[in-house]
Motif scaffolding. Structure first.
Motif, PDB file in Angstrom:
ATOM      1  N   GLU A  35       0.319   6.674  -5.903  1.00 52.30           N
ATOM      2  CA  GLU A  35      -1.123   6.804  -6.156  1.00 52.30           C
ATOM      3  C   GLU A  35      -1.840   5.492  -5.859  1.00 52.30           C
ATOM      4  O   GLU A  35      -2.951   5.479  -5.308  1.00 52.30           O
ATOM      5  CB  GLU A  35      -1.344   7.226  -7.604  1.00 52.30           C
ATOM      6  N   THR A  36      -1.200   4.372  -6.206  1.00 52.80           N
ATOM      7  CA  THR A  36      -1.780   3.063  -5.900  1.00 52.80           C
ATOM      8  C   THR A  36      -1.891   2.870  -4.385  1.00 52.80           C
ATOM      9  O   THR A  36      -2.922   2.409  -3.876  1.00 52.80           O
ATOM     10  CB  THR A  36      -0.923   1.944  -6.511  1.00 52.80           C
ATOM     11  N   LEU A  37      -0.848   3.219  -3.663  1.00 51.32           N
ATOM     12  CA  LEU A  37      -0.868   3.073  -2.208  1.00 51.32           C
ATOM     13  C   LEU A  37      -1.865   4.032  -1.564  1.00 51.32           C
ATOM     14  O   LEU A  37      -2.473   3.700  -0.541  1.00 51.32           O
ATOM     15  CB  LEU A  37       0.530   3.281  -1.644  1.00 51.32           C
ATOM     16  N   ASP A  38      -2.042   5.215  -2.152  1.00 48.42           N
ATOM     17  CA  ASP A  38      -3.065   6.136  -1.648  1.00 48.42           C
ATOM     18  C   ASP A  38      -4.450   5.506  -1.754  1.00 48.42           C
ATOM     19  O   ASP A  38      -5.277   5.633  -0.844  1.00 48.42           O
ATOM     20  CB  ASP A  38      -3.039   7.452  -2.430  1.00 48.42           C
ATOM     21  N   SER A  39      -4.704   4.832  -2.889  1.00 51.82           N
ATOM     22  CA  SER A  39      -6.013   4.194  -3.068  1.00 51.82           C
ATOM     23  C   SER A  39      -6.193   3.037  -2.096  1.00 51.82           C
ATOM     24  O   SER A  39      -7.303   2.763  -1.630  1.00 51.82           O
ATOM     25  CB  SER A  39      -6.187   3.713  -4.515  1.00 51.82           C
ATOM     26  N   LEU A  40      -5.104   2.362  -1.759  1.00 52.97           N
ATOM     27  CA  LEU A  40      -5.170   1.298  -0.763  1.00 52.97           C
ATOM     28  C   LEU A  40      -5.455   1.877   0.623  1.00 52.97           C
ATOM     29  O   LEU A  40      -6.292   1.364   1.371  1.00 52.97           O
ATOM     30  CB  LEU A  40      -3.850   0.525  -0.761  1.00 52.97           C
ATOM     31  N   ALA A  41      -4.783   2.981   0.951  1.00 57.83           N
ATOM     32  CA  ALA A  41      -4.982   3.614   2.257  1.00 57.83           C
ATOM     33  C   ALA A  41      -6.389   4.163   2.420  1.00 57.83           C
ATOM     34  O   ALA A  41      -6.864   4.338   3.549  1.00 57.83           O
ATOM     35  CB  ALA A  41      -3.957   4.732   2.446  1.00 57.83           C
ATOM     36  N   ALA A  42      -7.071   4.430   1.301  1.00 56.40           N
ATOM     37  CA  ALA A  42      -8.415   5.004   1.332  1.00 56.40           C
ATOM     38  C   ALA A  42      -9.513   3.942   1.412  1.00 56.40           C
ATOM     39  O   ALA A  42     -10.705   4.284   1.370  1.00 56.40           O
ATOM     40  CB  ALA A  42      -8.629   5.877   0.100  1.00 56.40           C
ATOM     41  N   GLN A  43      -9.155   2.678   1.550  1.00 55.43           N
ATOM     42  CA  GLN A  43     -10.162   1.619   1.599  1.00 55.43           C
ATOM     43  C   GLN A  43     -11.052   1.753   2.833  1.00 55.43           C
ATOM     44  O   GLN A  43     -10.582   2.095   3.913  1.00 55.43           O
ATOM     45  CB  GLN A  43      -9.485   0.249   1.601  1.00 55.43           C
ATOM     46  N   THR A  44     -12.316   1.456   2.638  1.00 54.18           N
ATOM     47  CA  THR A  44     -13.254   1.510   3.756  1.00 54.18           C
ATOM     48  C   THR A  44     -13.007   0.379   4.748  1.00 54.18           C
ATOM     49  O   THR A  44     -13.395   0.483   5.916  1.00 54.18           O
ATOM     50  CB  THR A  44     -14.698   1.441   3.250  1.00 54.18           C
ATOM     51  N   VAL A  45     -12.382  -0.702   4.296  1.00 54.67           N
ATOM     52  CA  VAL A  45     -11.992  -1.815   5.158  1.00 54.67           C
ATOM     53  C   VAL A  45     -10.537  -2.157   4.853  1.00 54.67           C
ATOM     54  O   VAL A  45     -10.168  -2.310   3.680  1.00 54.67           O
ATOM     55  CB  VAL A  45     -12.875  -3.058   4.939  1.00 54.67           C
ATOM     56  N   ARG A  46      -9.714  -2.265   5.870  1.00 51.73           N
ATOM     57  CA  ARG A  46      -8.316  -2.603   5.663  1.00 51.73           C
ATOM     58  C   ARG A  46      -8.118  -4.113   5.532  1.00 51.73           C
ATOM     59  O   ARG A  46      -8.764  -4.892   6.254  1.00 51.73           O
ATOM     60  CB  ARG A  46      -7.475  -2.125   6.850  1.00 51.73           C
ATOM     61  N   PRO A  47      -7.210  -4.540   4.666  1.00 53.15           N
ATOM     62  CA  PRO A  47      -6.824  -5.960   4.679  1.00 53.15           C
ATOM     63  C   PRO A  47      -5.980  -6.245   5.912  1.00 53.15           C
ATOM     64  O   PRO A  47      -5.433  -5.330   6.542  1.00 53.15           O
ATOM     65  CB  PRO A  47      -5.993  -6.096   3.397  1.00 53.15           C
ATOM     66  N   GLY A  48      -5.853  -7.521   6.256  1.00 53.79           N
ATOM     67  CA  GLY A  48      -5.059  -7.875   7.418  1.00 53.79           C
ATOM     68  C   GLY A  48      -3.588  -7.548   7.250  1.00 53.79           C
ATOM     69  O   GLY A  48      -2.909  -7.191   8.216  1.00 53.79           O
ATOM     70  N   GLU A  49      -3.087  -7.669   6.021  1.00 53.70           N
ATOM     71  CA  GLU A  49      -1.680  -7.365   5.759  1.00 53.70           C
ATOM     72  C   GLU A  49      -1.510  -6.945   4.308  1.00 53.70           C
ATOM     73  O   GLU A  49      -2.270  -7.357   3.422  1.00 53.70           O
ATOM     74  CB  GLU A  49      -0.787  -8.571   6.058  1.00 53.70           C
ATOM     75  N   VAL A  50      -0.502  -6.120   4.073  1.00 53.53           N
ATOM     76  CA  VAL A  50      -0.091  -5.731   2.728  1.00 53.53           C
ATOM     77  C   VAL A  50       1.366  -6.149   2.564  1.00 53.53           C
ATOM     78  O   VAL A  50       2.204  -5.860   3.420  1.00 53.53           O
ATOM     79  CB  VAL A  50      -0.226  -4.211   2.503  1.00 53.53           C
ATOM     80  N   ILE A  51       1.654  -6.856   1.456  1.00 53.61           N
ATOM     81  CA  ILE A  51       3.023  -7.249   1.147  1.00 53.61           C
ATOM     82  C   ILE A  51       3.426  -6.563  -0.153  1.00 53.61           C
ATOM     83  O   ILE A  51       2.828  -6.799  -1.214  1.00 53.61           O
ATOM     84  CB  ILE A  51       3.171  -8.778   1.011  1.00 53.61           C
ATOM     85  N   LEU A  52       4.419  -5.678  -0.069  1.00 49.96           N
ATOM     86  CA  LEU A  52       4.958  -4.972  -1.225  1.00 49.96           C
ATOM     87  C   LEU A  52       6.255  -5.661  -1.627  1.00 49.96           C
ATOM     88  O   LEU A  52       7.139  -5.858  -0.796  1.00 49.96           O
ATOM     89  CB  LEU A  52       5.217  -3.509  -0.885  1.00 49.96           C
TER      90      LEU A  52
END
Length: 328
Positions: A35-52
């Motif tokens: 659910e957290t990653l879904d909310s990240l994927a739904a961002q109107t602007v993407r960050p340059g990188e995601v580190i999990l």
């Protein structure tokens, strides 16, 4: 892992998020991190990188992160999945921080939800206040879908606000990567309140800070969250962090500010002692109260105020944090 050395500490920020990395530590979240990653994927602007950063999960979280990361890569995201076997969120966050290659970094917890414009709002803060080093915002709290309220942010009193309410909690700011590294990064040797401990070091480092007091997201409070719903389940962790914060405060070169900070540390000890008593362990509460009252930074009137604060909170009465710290 060696730190990148080529980061420009004062770069311009682009509206497409290219200069921002989001770090998300994850432990035993197979049922929630999606659910957290879904909310990240739904961002109107993407960050340059995601580190999990998986923190040694045994419930299937790591394979889930790897699958989701691959899906995001196919959609054009830049995502890395790291593992950190030292236990504790601070160790996982520090692992992520050491891998960051962008000039700006934001941390987020694996059981919270980003509003769709969260990244865009952070980028707008950076563009609006380019001379700052840290951009913070208000946070609200919810449990089982019910809003529990939000912090009372006072931008003119950042240190006091942070010492009492944790202004710089994990999801409450974006910061220059060089700034957080210069402050020492996350301390993997403490358990609870590691964001509170780091936040004080950031504020004392000379970082230039701007704050939007309005709550921008709602942090979910639940038994399985890092801090949990009470205090007894992590007795000892809180005390180690209080000691670390006290050491940081004691090293402050401003004498007047140092005394103020040490008195606020004493208040936090008293508040923890009161919660131990409220949760049915007055023996722990009395011992910690005695330690708090022994601080050489306190005068007689401060000790009286702290005893009153202990009685106030240990009886389950609200608003102690809005009364006593202002009088110390």
């Amino acid at each position: 892992m060696s730190r990148p050395t080529h980061i420009d500490p004062h770069p311009p920020i682009s509206a497409d998020g290219a200069g921002l990395t989001v770090v998300i530590p994850v432990y035993q979240r197979v049922d929630q991190v999606g659910e957290t990653l879904d909310s990240l994927a739904a961002q109107t602007v993407r960050p340059g990188e995601v580190i999990l950063v998986d923190n040694g999960s045994t419930d299937g979280t790591l394979p889930l992160l790897q699958r989701r990361a691959e899906e995001m890569r196919r959609a054009g995201w830049k995502v890395r999945v790291l593992t950190e076997l030292r236990s504790g969120a601070a160790a996982a966050r520090q692992c992520g921080l050491e891998a960051v290659e962008s000039p700006y970094v934001m941390f987020f917890d694996s059981d919270d939800i980003m509003p769709p414009t969260h990244i865009a709002s952070a980028l707008r803060d950076i563009a609006t206040h380019p001379d700052c080093d840290l951009w913070a915002w208000g946070i609200g709290y919810e449990s089982a879908g019910r809003h529990l309220g939000s912090r009372r942010v006072r931008p003119a009193h950042l240190l006091e606000n942070h010492m009492v309410q944790g202004l710089l909690c994990t999801a409450a700011y974006v910061v220059r990567t060089a700034t957080i590294r210069r402050a020492g990064g996350w301390n993997p040797n403490i358990g609870g309140w590691d964001d509170w401990e780091l936040g004080l070091r950031l504020l004392l480092s000379g970082a230039r800070v701007t704050v939007d007091p309005a709550p921008r997201l709602w942090v979910r409070v639940q038994e399985s969250s890092i801090s949990g719903l009470g205090y007894l389940h992590r007795a000892g962790d809180w005390e180690r962090t209080l000691t670390a914060v006290e050491q940081t405060a004691s090293a402050d070169t401003d004498p007047r500010r140092r005394l103020r900070l040490l008195r606020l540390v004493a208040y936090r000890r008293v508040n923890l002692a009161a919660h131990y008593t409220l949760e049915g362990h007055p023996d722990l509460g009395r011992a910690l109260l005695g330690l708090a009252l022994s601080s050489p930074a306190l005068r007689r009137r401060h000790r009286l105020l702290l005893r009153m604060a202990y009685l106030h909170t240990s009886r389950g009465l609200p608003w102690a944090g809005g009364i006593y710290p202002n009088l110390l």
